[in-house]
Write a protein that holds these residues in place. Structure first.
Motif, PDB file in Angstrom:
ATOM      1  N   GLU A   1       8.368   3.062   7.491  1.00 41.98           N
ATOM      2  CA  GLU A   1       8.182   3.062   6.298  1.00 41.98           C
ATOM      3  C   GLU A   1       6.760   2.772   5.715  1.00 41.98           C
ATOM      4  OE1 GLU A   1      11.517   1.990   2.887  1.00 41.98           O
ATOM      5  OE2 GLU A   1      10.434   0.334   3.807  1.00 41.98           O
ATOM      6  N   ALA A   2       6.268   3.190   4.783  1.00 47.00           N
ATOM      7  CA  ALA A   2       5.062   3.021   4.197  1.00 47.00           C
ATOM      8  C   ALA A   2       5.006   2.912   2.657  1.00 47.00           C
ATOM      9  CB  ALA A   2       3.933   4.006   4.583  1.00 47.00           C
ATOM     10  N   ASP A   3       4.577   1.973   1.980  1.00 42.36           N
ATOM     11  CA  ASP A   3       4.310   1.717   0.557  1.00 42.36           C
ATOM     12  C   ASP A   3       3.185   2.732   0.230  1.00 42.36           C
ATOM     13  OD1 ASP A   3       4.250   0.872  -1.922  1.00 42.36           O
ATOM     14  OD2 ASP A   3       3.425  -1.341  -1.367  1.00 42.36           O
ATOM     15  N   ILE A   4       3.627   3.549  -0.795  1.00 47.38           N
ATOM     16  CA  ILE A   4       2.407   4.420  -1.252  1.00 47.38           C
ATOM     17  C   ILE A   4       2.081   4.105  -2.821  1.00 47.38           C
ATOM     18  CG2 ILE A   4       3.169   6.338   0.107  1.00 47.38           C
ATOM     19  CD1 ILE A   4       4.801   7.381  -2.230  1.00 47.38           C
ATOM     20  N   LEU A   5       2.477   2.755  -3.246  1.00 50.56           N
ATOM     21  CA  LEU A   5       2.079   2.251  -4.617  1.00 50.56           C
ATOM     22  C   LEU A   5       0.508   2.705  -4.846  1.00 50.56           C
ATOM     23  CD1 LEU A   5       3.228   1.337  -7.252  1.00 50.56           C
ATOM     24  CD2 LEU A   5       2.877  -0.868  -6.386  1.00 50.56           C
ATOM     25  N   GLU A   6      -0.334   2.455  -3.975  1.00 52.56           N
ATOM     26  CA  GLU A   6      -1.679   2.314  -4.358  1.00 52.56           C
ATOM     27  C   GLU A   6      -2.249   3.884  -4.154  1.00 52.56           C
ATOM     28  OE1 GLU A   6      -3.914  -0.470  -1.898  1.00 52.56           O
ATOM     29  OE2 GLU A   6      -2.714  -2.075  -2.523  1.00 52.56           O
TER      30      GLU A   6
END
Length: 136
Positions: free
Chosen positions: A57-62
């Motif tokens: 799982e990866a954060d893509i907010l940026e």
């Protein structure tokens, strides 16, 4: 009295079912982490992750992807038969699934990491230079 006993038994089993279901669901939400670097390379966390892990799982907010269409376009550059991306715009997370073929069956996380990095490099080479995949 018999109905009360039946009710208590049924209630006990329902509570046990919900508690065990909640525990299983909580365990499944703890996926190994992946990170998207400033250069837009996907890096797999190999520190606390089993070498045979295949789902991250990866954060893509940026990345500032506002719609599922933008996310699908961005990750569409990298989807292939060996790796898929499932984006959740609401949580700003992406699930990365590694799908090994016969050649990649015994790859460790470092080999997968190089494969993912080379995918970005190949895409940039195809477009003759640095390309910001978030704006394509």
């Amino acid at each position: 009295m018999k109905n009360f006993s039946l009710f208590c038994s049924l209630f006990f089993y329902m509570v046990a079912f919900f508690v065990s279901s909640s525990f299983v669901l909580a365990q499944n939400t703890q996926l190994p982490k992946a990170y998207i670097t400033k250069e837009l390379y996907l890096r797999l966390d190999g520190n606390n992750t089993p070498q045979d892990a295949k789902i991250f799982e990866a954060d893509i907010l940026e990345l500032h992807l506002a719609t599922i269409e933008q996310a699908n376009r961005f990750f569409g550059f990298f989807n292939d038969p060996s790796v898929t991306f499932e984006t959740n715009i609401i949580t700003q997370k992406v699930i990365v699934t590694l799908i090994p073929d016969a050649e990649k069956q015994n790859w460790n996380l470092n080999e997968w990491g190089m494969y993912l990095k080379n995918k970005v490099s190949a895409q940039r080479q195809q477009f003759e230079g640095y390309i910001d995949f978030t704006k394509k």
